[in-house]
Motif scaffolding. Structure first.
Motif, short mmCIF file in Angstrom:
data_model
loop_
_atom_site.label_atom_id
_atom_site.label_comp_id
_atom_site.label_asym_id
_atom_site.label_seq_id
_atom_site.Cartn_x
_atom_site.Cartn_y
_atom_site.Cartn_z
N PRO A 154 6.50 0.67 -2.34
CA PRO A 154 5.22 0.01 -2.14
C PRO A 154 4.54 -0.36 -3.43
O PRO A 154 4.54 0.37 -4.50
CB PRO A 154 4.49 1.25 -1.34
N ASP A 155 3.51 -1.41 -3.42
CA ASP A 155 2.64 -1.77 -4.32
C ASP A 155 1.43 -2.42 -3.84
O ASP A 155 1.23 -2.26 -2.74
CB ASP A 155 3.50 -2.63 -5.35
N ASN A 170 -5.41 -5.05 0.37
CA ASN A 170 -4.03 -4.80 0.32
C ASN A 170 -3.68 -4.77 1.87
O ASN A 170 -3.55 -4.09 2.62
CB ASN A 170 -3.98 -3.20 -0.13
N THR A 171 -2.80 -5.76 2.21
CA THR A 171 -2.20 -5.90 3.33
C THR A 171 -1.18 -5.32 3.72
O THR A 171 -0.67 -5.47 4.79
CB THR A 171 -2.06 -7.68 3.77
N GLY A 172 -0.55 -4.62 2.83
CA GLY A 172 0.68 -3.88 2.85
C GLY A 172 1.84 -4.73 2.61
O GLY A 172 3.11 -4.03 2.72
N GLU A 173 1.72 -6.16 2.50
CA GLU A 173 2.75 -7.02 2.13
C GLU A 173 3.35 -6.81 0.56
O GLU A 173 4.46 -7.07 0.43
CB GLU A 173 2.47 -8.44 2.46
N TYR A 174 2.64 -6.09 -0.35
CA TYR A 174 3.09 -6.06 -1.60
C TYR A 174 4.34 -4.86 -1.84
O TYR A 174 4.19 -3.84 -1.21
CB TYR A 174 1.79 -6.15 -2.59
N LEU A 235 4.10 -9.64 5.67
CA LEU A 235 4.28 -8.51 5.97
C LEU A 235 5.38 -8.09 6.73
O LEU A 235 6.32 -7.44 6.42
CB LEU A 235 3.04 -7.93 6.59
N SER A 236 5.56 -9.12 7.72
CA SER A 236 6.77 -9.01 8.83
C SER A 236 8.15 -9.38 7.93
O SER A 236 9.27 -8.87 8.52
CB SER A 236 6.52 -9.61 9.91
N ARG A 237 7.95 -10.01 7.12
CA ARG A 237 9.31 -10.70 6.32
C ARG A 237 9.55 -9.52 5.03
O ARG A 237 10.72 -9.69 4.51
CB ARG A 237 8.96 -11.99 5.84
N ARG A 238 8.68 -8.73 4.83
CA ARG A 238 8.87 -7.74 3.43
C ARG A 238 10.12 -6.93 3.79
O ARG A 238 10.29 -6.46 4.93
CB ARG A 238 7.52 -7.07 3.40
#
Length: 572
Positions: A154-155, A170-174, A235-238
Motif C-alpha cells: 500500500p502507498d 487517498n482513494t486506496g488506488e495507490y 482502485l478496482s484494477r489495482r
C-alpha cells in the motif's frame, strides 16, 4: 610437555593418550543429473543442489504448485522420486535444462508473472527484461538461474510541494512496487496507480514508471510490466498486495552445445563432472542420458562417451580412495545400436549392447529392464523409465536396514507397476554372468517384483570384485579410515603412534565384524592390522611416511543356494 610449577599446591593435567575411534562414513548419498521442470530459489542451472526430500525437490526444481514432472517426460523427476520412495535420503541434483535442446523458446507471456486484482481480474504482468543484444530473450538473470521478487504494498499519493496545501485524497488506488532478489532490495517505485491519466503531481502510472522511468528515477533494469486490465476504476484494477516471484525465460541449449553441458566442468562444478566435486556423493546416475538418446540429441557413441567418463571418474579419485559407483541404464536399442522402444529390447539385445560398449569396471552397475511407473502428467497412466533411481534407493535402504555389506538384492522395488520386459530364468542365465542385474517378476511365486542381481560390471573373470556389496564395503572401510585417522598427520612417528593407529583401526574393524560385515569366527580370522618396524623402516620414517597394512575378509552374498538332497536310510 609438563607445565611449570612455582607454588605449592595440587595441579591437574589433562593428557590425551587414547586412540580416537573411527566413525563410519555415509555411503548412501546419491547424485543425479538430468532435466527438471524448473530451477528456482537457491538452485542454479547446471550446478548441484542438495535435496533431502521430495517436497524440497519441488521447491527447487518444480514450478509453484506443480507436481515436479515435465511436459516432455524427463526421466530425472521419476528417478529422484523413486530414490526417495525406496528409502533414499539426502541426494544432490543437477539440472541440465528445463527444455529439450533445440526447442522453440516460449512466448514471453508464458514465463511472465500475472497479477490479479481484488476482484480476481487481470491486473499487471511482470516479465524479466532481456539484456541488451540478446536476441533469444534470455538474460543475465536467466543464465544465472536467478529469480526476482515483486512486492506490491500500500502507498499514498504524492504529498504536495507546498506544505500548507491540502494533501490529495487517498482513494486506496495507490501502491508501491519493490523489486528484490535474495532478500536484497534492487529497486523501488512509489506513488503508483493503474490510472494512465493520473496527474503528475499526484502519482505515476505504473507502466510509465517501471518501463520508462520518471523524473530522476530510471526505468527498471530487471523487469518490464504490462497493463492487462481492460476496464474499471483504478482502485478496482489495482493488483492485490503480496510478494510474487518472476521467473526468467528458460535457457535452451543448442543441440551442438548439449553434450558439453552434460559433461560440464569440475572447476565450475557443472554438469556430470560437477557432481564429482561433492565429496559425500557415493553413487551417481544420469537417467536423462537415455532421454537424450531417444530424442536424437545424442547418438549411441556419444552416450558411450559420457558413460565412459562417469566410470573413469569413479575410478580416479586420487589421492583419496575410490568410493563412488555409477549406476548405468541400458540404452533402448538392439545389439547393433538400432533404437527401439524399451519394451522391445530383449535380453540378447542388452547383452550384445554391453559387449559392444565393452567397458568393464568394478565401480559400475547395470540393471535391466526398464521399469513401469505412474506418470502424474498423464493422469497416473504408466510410463517406462530407466531403473537407476529406484535401484540406488534400494542401495540406501539396504544400508540403513542391514548394512553396506548386505547385497542390495532380493528386495522389492517400491513404486514399480510393471517391467518393460519380463525376464525368465533361462534369459537371466545369459545376463547374470556378464554383470547385468535383472529385475524379475515372481508373480507365480506370490513374491511380486524383485531385484534379482547384485553384480558389478567388472570383467567376469575378476571374481574378487564381482559383487556390489563387496565393492561398497571395501570403499566404506577405506573412506572411513581415511577420514577417521586425519589426527595422525604430523604426530611423532614412533612406536607409540604405531600402537595407537593399530588400536584405532582394529577397534573399527572389530565393530564391523560384530555387525556381520566380515567373514570369520573371530576378529583374528576376519582381519589383521599391521603397523610396526617391519614396514616402517628408518628410510620411510625419514621420508615422513607412516605405513599401515590392513587385510579384511568381507562376507559375500549367497548368490547360488544349493541343497544337496538324497535318500537316506538310518539302517545303511
Amino acid at each position: 610437555m609438563p607445565m611449570d610449577y612455582f607454588a605449592p599446591g595440587v595441579y591437574v593435567e589433562e593428557v590425551d593418550r587414547g586412540s580416537r575411534p573411527i566413525e563410519g562414513v555415509s555411503m548412501s548419498v546419491a547424485g543425479f543429473v538430468g532435466f527438471t521442470e524448473d530451477v528456482r530459489g537457491d538452485a542454479e542451472l547446471f550446478k548441484p543442489m542438495m535435496i533431502t526430500n521430495w517436497s524440497q525437490f519441488l521447491e527447487y526444481f518444480g514450478k509453484q504448485g506443480s507436481d515436479g514432472y515435465t511436459d516432455f517426460n524427463a526421466y530425472l523427476p521419476f528417478a529422484v522420486n523413486g530414490w526417495f520412495m525406496n528409502g533414499g535420503g539426502r541426494c544432490w541434483v543437477t539440472s541440465i535444462g528445463t527444455k529439450l535442446p533445440g526447442s522453440e523458446p516460449p512466448a514471453p507471456e508464458e514465463t511472465a508473472t500475472k497479477l490479479r486484482s481484488s476482484g480476481n481480474r487481470p491486473s499487471l504482468m511482470f516479465a524479466i527484461k532481456p539484456s541488451e543484444g540478446e536476441e533469444d530473450g534470455s538474460s543475465a538473470l536467466a543464465l544465472s538461474g536467478g529469480r526476482v521478487n515483486v512486492s506490491i504494498l500500500p502507498d499514498e499519493p504524492k504529498a504536495p510541494e507546498d506544505p500548507e496545501a491540502e494533501p490529495p485524497l487517498n482513494t486506496g488506488e495507490y501502491f508501491k512496487v519493490i523489486i528484490s532478489r535474495g532478500g536484497e532490495k534492487l529497486e523501488e517505485y512509489t506513488h503508483l496507480t493503474m490510472n494512465p491519466d493520473v496527474e503528475a503531481q499526484v502519482g505515476t502510472y505504473v507502466v510509465t514508471a517501471i518501463n520508462e522511468g520518471i523524473g530522476d528515477q530510471q526505468a527498471s533494469q530487471f523487469l518490464s510490466v504490462t497493463d492487462m486490465s481492460t476496464s474499471g476504476q483504478p482502485l478496482s484494477r489495482r493488483p492485490v498486495n503480496g510478494t510474487y516471484e518472476v521467473s526468467p525465460p528458460p535457457v535452451i541449449s543448442s543441440r551442438e552445445r548439449f553434450p558439453r553441458d552434460v559433461n560440464g566442468a569440475r572447476d565450475d562444478r557443472t554438469g556430470v563432472q560437477g557432481i564429482f566435486e561433492i565429496d559425500e556423493v557415493s553413487m551417481i546416475a544420469c537417467p536423462d542420458l537415455m532421454l537424450a538418446y531417444q530424442r536424437g540429441l545424442l547418438d549411441l557413441d556419444q552416450v558411450h562417451g559420457i558413460m565412459e567418463m562417469m566410470v573413469s571418474m569413479c575410478e580416479n579419485n586420487a589421492p583419496s580412495p575410490n568410493y563412488r559407483m555409477v549406476v548405468l541404464d541400458p540404452p533402448p536399442c538392439k545389439g547393433g545400436g538400432e533404437p527401439v522402444p524399451p519394451e522391445q529390447q530383449k535380453p540378447q539385445h542388452v547383452a550384445q549392447w554391453l559387449n559392444n560398449f565393452n567397458r568393464r569396471s568394478m565401480f559400475g552397475a547395470l540393471y535391466y529392464p526398464w521399469i513401469k511407473v505412474a506418470n502424474p502428467r498423464n493422469a497416473g497412466r504408466p510410463i517406462l523409465v530407466p531403473p537407476c533411481g529406484h535401484m540406488m534407493g534400494i542401495w540406501c535402504r539396504t544400508d540403513e536396514t542391514r548394512g553396506v555389506f548386505k547385497a542390495p538384492a532380493n528386495e522389492v522395488p517400491r513404486g514399480v507397476l510393471g517391467l518393460a520386459y519380463e525376464t525368465n530364468f533361462r534369459e537371466q542365465e545369459l545376463l547374470n554372468p556378464v554383470g547385468i542385474n535383472c529385475i524379475r517378476n515372481f508373480a507365480n511365486y506370490n513374491r511380486g517384483f524383485q531385484v534379482w542381481g547384485a553384480r558389478t560390471l567388472v570383467e567376469p573373470a575378476n571374481v574378487q570384485w564381482r559383487y556390489i556389496s563387496v565393492r561398497r564395503l571395501i570403499s566404506y572401510i577405506e573412506r572411513s579410515i581415511e577420514i577417521g585417522t586425519q589426527w595422525v598427520v604430523f604426530e611423532p612417528n614412533d612406536q607409540d603412534l604405531w600402537a595407537r593407529v593399530t588400536r584405532t583401526v582394529s577397534n573399527f574393524l572389530e565393530r564391523l565384524w560384530r555387525a556381520g560385515a566380515l567373514f570369520g569366527g573371530s576378529p583374528g580370522e576376519s582381519f589383521y592390522v599391521k603397523c610396526d618396524a617391519s614396514i616402517n623402516t628408518h628410510e620411510t620414517i625419514m621420508l615422513g611416511r607412516l605405513y599401515v597394512e590392513i587385510g579384511v575378509c568381507p562376507v559375500r552374498p549367497a548368490e547360488f543356494v544349493i541343497f544337496r538332497i538324497s535318500q537316506w536310510s538310518p539302517n545303511q
